[in-house]
Scaffold this active site. Structure first.
Site, PDB file in Angstrom:
ATOM      1  N   CYS A 193      -5.809  -4.146 -21.139  1.00 18.46           N
ATOM      2  CA  CYS A 193      -6.069  -3.419 -19.888  1.00 18.46           C
ATOM      3  C   CYS A 193      -5.110  -3.827 -18.776  1.00 18.46           C
ATOM      4  O   CYS A 193      -5.280  -3.425 -17.636  1.00 18.46           O
ATOM      5  CB  CYS A 193      -7.513  -3.599 -19.450  1.00 18.46           C
ATOM      6  SG  CYS A 193      -7.933  -5.314 -19.093  1.00 18.46           S
ATOM      7  N   HIS A 225       0.813  -1.222   0.000  1.00 17.47           N
ATOM      8  CA  HIS A 225       0.000   0.000   0.000  1.00 17.47           C
ATOM      9  C   HIS A 225       0.839   1.262   0.000  1.00 17.47           C
ATOM     10  O   HIS A 225       0.514   2.245  -0.661  1.00 17.47           O
ATOM     11  CB  HIS A 225      -0.927  -0.006   1.215  1.00 17.47           C
ATOM     12  CG  HIS A 225      -2.087  -0.925   1.041  1.00 17.47           C
ATOM     13  ND1 HIS A 225      -2.718  -1.565   2.074  1.00 17.47           N
ATOM     14  CD2 HIS A 225      -2.725  -1.325  -0.077  1.00 17.47           C
ATOM     15  CE1 HIS A 225      -3.693  -2.319   1.607  1.00 17.47           C
ATOM     16  NE2 HIS A 225      -3.708  -2.197   0.299  1.00 17.47           N
TER      17      HIS A 225
HETATM   18  C1  PEP Z   1      -4.707  -8.472 -15.994  1.00 18.86           C
HETATM   19  O1  PEP Z   1      -4.626  -9.620 -15.535  1.00 18.86           O
HETATM   20  O2  PEP Z   1      -3.897  -7.990 -16.818  1.00 18.86           O
HETATM   21  C2  PEP Z   1      -5.791  -7.578 -15.550  1.00 18.86           C
HETATM   22  C3  PEP Z   1      -5.994  -6.418 -16.114  1.00 18.86           C
HETATM   23  O3  PEP Z   1      -6.549  -7.980 -14.505  1.00 18.86           O
HETATM   24  P1  PEP Z   1      -6.055  -7.982 -12.963  1.00 18.86           P
HETATM   25  O4  PEP Z   1      -4.730  -7.279 -12.900  1.00 18.86           O
HETATM   26  O5  PEP Z   1      -7.123  -7.259 -12.208  1.00 18.86           O
HETATM   27  O6  PEP Z   1      -5.984  -9.421 -12.662  1.00 18.86           O
END
Ligand code: PEP
Ligand code: MG
Length: 540
Positions: A469, A153
Site C-alpha cells: 500500500c 499542498h
Molecule cells: C508506507 O509507509 O508505505 C505507508 C503506506 O504508510 P504511510 O505512507 O502513511 O506512512
C-alpha cells in the site's frame, strides 16, 4: 465608533469573509470529487478565524496599527513558529497561514488578484493552494515553481487536478526570465524557456501519446486488473476519508487497501469521539459493501503527524519514536476507543471489519494489537451492541525488524500489507521527507525489493495474503516489479489505478517474473527502474 474599535470590527468582518471564500472554494473541490483536497482549504478557513491570530491582530489595531499590517504581523508570529518546527506538515501549514493572511488583507483593502483569464502557465517562487483552486478550470495549463516540494499542498492539489507541475526547480526564475514562451512537462520535470519548434514538437508528441495512453487506460476501468495472459492482481484504493469512496469506486477500486484514519485526528483540539469515528468508518464500509474490504489502519500518529492534544513530549527523532502501534503501550485508551468504533461500525454496516496497525516492529507489538482488538470486542459485546464474530487483522510490514520476523508474524495475523514508503526510509536509513536524500528514496532499490521478496516468501509459507500500500504500488513501473515478485494486491491513490491496470494488462506473467528476477539481481534502483521502464515502453 472609535477608530480602534472600527479597525477591530473591520478585521473580524474581513476574516469571516476570507473564511467564507475559502469554504466556498473547498465546496467547489468537493463538487469536483476532491474532498481530500478540500480539507486543505477547510483547514485554511479555520485559520482565517483562529482567535489566536485574529484577537492578536485586533489588539494591535486597537493600538493604532493599520489593520492589514496587524493581520500580517499577527499571522507571521505563528507562521515563524510553525516554519521553525522540523516537521514537513507543520512547515506546509506556515505557508498556508501566510496565504490566509494575504487573503484577509485583500478583503480589507477591497483588492483582487488579477488571475490570468487566458490559458497560461504560472511560474513563481511558490503558489498557494487556495489560488490554484481559485483559477477557472482550463486556464491553468501548467505550474513551475522554484520552491515547494512534491509533498507540498500545492503539488498534491495540482497532481489531483491533473495540472502538469514542476516543483523545487532551483534557479527557475533566472532561467526563464525574459522568455516569451515557456513549456512545462510535469511527468519528466522539464521546464523549457523559448522552446525551438522541434522541441515543441517533441513535447506535443509526448502529450498526445500520454493523452492516448490515459484514454485507453480509463476505458479498462470496468475490467479486473490482470496481465495479458490472465494473472489477476487486485487493485484497491488508499483513502483518507469516507468522502473519497465515490472517487475510488469510480476508478474501479476493488476495496480499500489503506484507510489512513489518522487524518480524522489531525487539525483539531481533541481526539474524535467514539461516535464520530464510528460514523466515519461505517460510511466507508457501507460505501464499499460486504464484498469489497475496507482495510482500516489504526491511527498512524507520530512521525511527521504529531498531535499536540495527546500532550506527548517532543522527540528528537519522531520517525524513530512513539508512532502508531507504539502508542498502544502508552495511550491504550486511544486505540481501544478506535477499535470499539470499528467493531460497532462493522456491526451496524453488516460487514466483516478489516484492520491493520502501522510500525509493528516486534512480536510483542503484534500481540498488543490482537489483545486490544479482543478487549475492544469484549467491551462492545458487554454493552449489548451488535458486533461481528471476527475482525480480519493484519500488520503493516514497514520496519526491517518486522520483515526479518515475518515468518513468525505471518503465523499470528490474517494478512500483511507492506508500506514501501517507510520500509524504504528504514531500510536505507534515509528520512523520507529530506530533499537532500532523494537518491536514497526510490523504493525500487534492490535492498527494499529483496526485503519485500522475503516477506512474500514468509506470507506464502503461512498461507496468508500480502498486499503493498506504499506509493510504489501506484507507480506503473513499481507495480510491475511488485506483481512479478508475487504481490497479489496493490493499493494506491484512486488516480493511479488506471495507469497500473494498463501497465499490467500490457505484459505477460512470464515477463513480470523475468523483470522481478532481474530486479532482485540488480545492485541499484536506477537499474531496476530502467528495466521496468523498458518493459513499460515496449508495451506502449
Ligand atoms: C508506507 O509507509 O508505505 C505507508 C503506506 O504508510 P504511510 O505512507 O502513511 O506512512
Ligand atoms: Mg508508513
Amino acid at each position: 465608533m472609535a477608530s480602534g474599535e472600527e479597525a477591530e470590527s473591520r478585521i473580524h468582518t474581513a476574516a469571516e469573509t476570507a473564511a467564507a471564500q475559502l469554504n466556498a472554494l473547498a465546496a467547489r473541490l468537493c463538487e469536483l470529487n476532491r474532498p481530500g483536497d478540500a480539507e486543505i482549504l477547510e483547514a485554511q478557513a479555520l485559520m482565517a478565524v483562529d482567535p489566536a491570530i485574529i484577537d492578536e491582530a485586533a489588539r494591535r489595531a486597537r493600538e493604532g496599527v493599520d489593520p492589514g499590517v496587524a493581520i500580517v504581523d499577527a499571522a507571521e508570529v505563528s507562521a515563524v513558529l510553525l516554519a521553525g518546527i522540523e516537521d514537513d506538515l507543520l512547515a506546509a501549514r506556515a505557508a498556508d497561514l501566510r496565504d490566509v493572511a494575504a487573503r484577509i488583507v485583500r478583503v480589507l483593502n477591497g483588492t483582487h488578484l488579477h488571475l490570468p483569464a487566458a490559458p497560461s502557465i504560472v511560474i513563481a517562487d511558490d503558489f498557494p493552494p487556495s489560488l490554484l483552486a481559485e483559477m477557472p478550470r482550463g486556464v491553468l495549463l501548467g505550474l513551475a515553481l522554484a520552491g515547494g516540494s512534491p509533498t507540498a499542498h500545492v503539488a498534491i492539489l495540482a497532481r489531483s487536478l491533473g495540472i502538469p507541475a514542476v516543483v523545487a526547480a532551483r534557479g527557475l526564475l533566472d532561467a526563464v526570465r525574459g522568455a516569451a514562451t515557456v513549456a512545462v512537462d510535469g511527468e519528466s520535470g522539464e521546464v523549457v524557456a523559448d522552446p525551438e519548434i522541434a522541441e515543441l514538437q517533441v513535447l506535443a508528441d509526448r502529450q498526445a501519446v500520454r493523452g492516448e495512453r490515459d484514454r485507453a487506460a480509463s476505458a479498462r476501468r470496468g475490467r479486473p486488473a490482470a496481465t495479458s495472459d490472465g494473472k489477476r492482481i487486485s487493485l484497491l484504493a488508499n483513502i483518507r476519508s469516507p468522502d473519497e469512496a465515490p472517487r475510488a469506486l469510480e476508478a474501479g477500486a476493488e476495496g480499500v487497501g489503506l484507510y489512513r484514519t489518522e487524518f480524522l485526528f489531525l487539525r483539531r483540539q481533541s481526539a474524535p469521539s467514539e461516535e464520530e469515528q464510528m460514523g466515519a468508518y461505517r460510511r466507508a464500509m457501507e460505501a464499499f459493501g460486504p464484498d469489497r474490504p475496507v482495510v482500516i489502519r489504526l491511527a498512524d500518529i507520530g512521525g511527521d503527524k504529531s498531535i499536540p492534544y495527546l500532550g506527548r513530549p517532543e522527540e528528537p527523532n519522531p520517525f524513530l519514536g512513539v508512532r502508531a502501534i507504539r502508542l498502544g503501550h502508552e495511550s491504550r485508551d486511544l486505540l481501544l476507543t478506535q477499535l470499539r468504533a470499528i467493531w460497532r461500525a462493522a456491526g451496524l454496516a453488516g460487514v466483516t471489519p478489516h484492520v491493520m496497525a502501522a510500525m509493528v516492529a516486534t512480536i510483542a507489538d503484534a500481540c498488543l494489537l490482537l489483545d486490544l482488538r479482543d478487549e475492544a470486542r469484549a467491551q462492545v459485546c458487554a454493552a449489548g451492541q451488535p458486533c461481528p464474530e471476527r475482525m480480519v487483522t493484519g500488520v503493516m510490514i514497514e520496519v526491517p525488524s518486522a520483515a526479518i520476523m515475518a515468518p513468525e508474524l505471518a503465523r499470528m495475523v490474517d494478512f500483511f500489507s507492506i508500506g514501501t514508503n517507510d520500509l524504504t526510509q528504514y531500510v536505507l536509513a534515509a528520512d523520507r521527507g529530506n530533499p537532500s536524500l532523494v537518491r536514497f528514496q526510490d523504493a525500487l532499490h534492490p535492498a527494499v525489493l529483496r526485503t519485500v521478496a522475503a516477506v512474500i516468501a514468509a506470507a506464502n509459507a503461512a498461507g496468508i495474503p500480502v498486499a503493498v500500500c506504499g506509493e510504489l504500488a501506484g507507480d506503473p513501473a513499481g507495480a510491475m516489479v511488485l506483481a512479478g515478485l508475487g504481490v497479489g494486491e496493490l493499493s494506491a491513490e484512486a488516480g493511479s489505478l488506471d495507469g497500473v491496470r494498463a501497465a499490467l494488462a500490457g505484459v505477460s506473467a512470464a515477463q513480470l517474473d523475468a523483470l522481478a528476477a532481474e530486479s532482485l539481481a540488480a545492485t541499484d534502483a536506477e537499474t531496476v527502474r530502467a528495466a521496468a521502464n523498458e518493459l513499460l515502453g515496449a508495451r506502449r
